[in-house]
Design an enzyme around this catalytic site. Structure first.
Site, PDB file in Angstrom:
ATOM      1  N   LYS A  68       0.744  -1.177  -0.019  1.00 33.90           N
ATOM      2  CA  LYS A  68      -0.041   0.009   0.175  1.00 33.90           C
ATOM      3  C   LYS A  68       0.930   1.173  -0.024  1.00 33.90           C
ATOM      4  CE  LYS A  68      -4.370  -1.843   2.273  1.00 33.90           C
ATOM      5  NZ  LYS A  68      -5.386  -1.611   3.202  1.00 33.90           N
ATOM      6  N   ASP A 104     -10.135   2.733   1.862  1.00 30.27           N
ATOM      7  CA  ASP A 104     -10.257   2.167   3.185  1.00 30.27           C
ATOM      8  C   ASP A 104     -10.816   3.260   4.286  1.00 30.27           C
ATOM      9  OD1 ASP A 104      -9.274  -0.142   2.751  1.00 30.27           O
ATOM     10  OD2 ASP A 104      -6.973   0.441   3.150  1.00 30.27           O
TER      11      ASP A 104
END
Length: 285
Positions: A68, A104
């Site tokens: 990420k 997210d």
């Protein structure tokens, strides 16, 4: 859209529930697309991105651990939210460039939105964990006006994370072990307050040690949120629910973040509401 596909990448990747989520939505909407799981190692990340740039059928990918942050250097643009979080979990080709997003944050907040849309005199979040998952959670909660207590095995790392993600905030750090034993702190009735306790660690996950959290640290009316998805009903959530606390499980965040990614990949709104029940049933079957 024949031939169009998206995917999730990570190392490991076999455990990912994303193909089941996106596959269910594609099926329900009757869209001619595909969503896959692709194992990509750290050493193979740059070659993977370079190859996908040349694929006209590729609609993008979700990014899971450990990529990420590493993937950011391989992209052309970052959405402002992804730049603030310092992590990308969704990549989309747009106008010949690769753009990184972080879904997210809205995914984590989705199940809390009915509560956060109410006025409060004070909001506090106790966030357990300082790993990759904590970045989006810290940014999300700071943006909603919560004062945070960030607990990690290394409080110095916790402080550095808070200083990076919300330097103007009046936040606090403590050792993760602080919450393991009982406290005799006398909470007031917390009228008008919103209290949230989040497990952002892998503790309690299948194959990992349990999370040690003594419920005496939870103010009355607290909401317990565990981002672990295997098992879905963790000991942390069960203990809280048995004491009458409201709980949110890890599928809520997973489905919420997938919703925002799906829209960008396939240009359609996924079926939600009652469809979530059927989707959850599939995911836990």
């Amino acid at each position: 859209m024949s031939g169009a596909y998206a995917e999730v990448i990570g190392d490991p990747i076999r455990q990912s529930k994303s193909p089941a989520i996106h596959g269910y939505w594609l099926e329900r909407l009757g869209l001619d697309g595909d969503y896959r799981a692709t194992h990509v190692t750290t050493g193979g990340l740059a070659d993977f991105i370079a190859a996908r740039r040349q694929d006209p059928d590729w609609r993008g990918c979700n990014v899971t651990m450990p990529h990420k942050q590493a993937v950011i250097a391989l992209l052309d643009q970052l959405d402002p939210l992804a730049a603030r979080v310092g992590a990308v979990n969704t990549i989309v080709p747009e106008g010949g460039e690769l753009v990184g997003y972080n879904t997210d944050v809205p995914g984590f907040l989705e199940p809390l939105r009915p509560l956060l849309d109410q006025p409060h005199l004070f909001r506090m979040g106790r966030v357990l964990g300082t790993g990759g998952a904590a970045r989006a959670i810290i940014a999300a909660l700071a943006g909603e006006g919560l004062v945070l207590v960030l607990a990690g095995r290394d409080p110095a790392k916790a402080r550095a994370l808070l200083d990076e993600l919300d330097p103007a905030g009046d936040h606090h750090v403590t050792d993760l072990a602080h919450f393991a034993g009982p406290t005799d702190f006398a909470f007031d009735d917390r009228a008008g307050c919103f209290d949230l306790i989040v497990n952002a660690t892998a503790l309690g996950m299948t194959g990992h040690p349990p999370l040690a959290f003594d419920l005496s640290h939870a103010p009355p009316g607290s909401v317990f949120y565990d981002i672990v998805t295997s098992p879905l009903d963790t000991a942390f959530l069960r203990a809280a629910r048995e004491r009458g606390f409201r709980t949110v499980d890890g599928l809520s965040m997973l489905i919420g973040q997938a919703d925002h990614a799906f829209r960008r990949f396939f240009g359609a709104l996924p079926p939600r509401g009652p469809a979530d029940d059927e989707l959850r049933a599939r995911l836990v079957a």
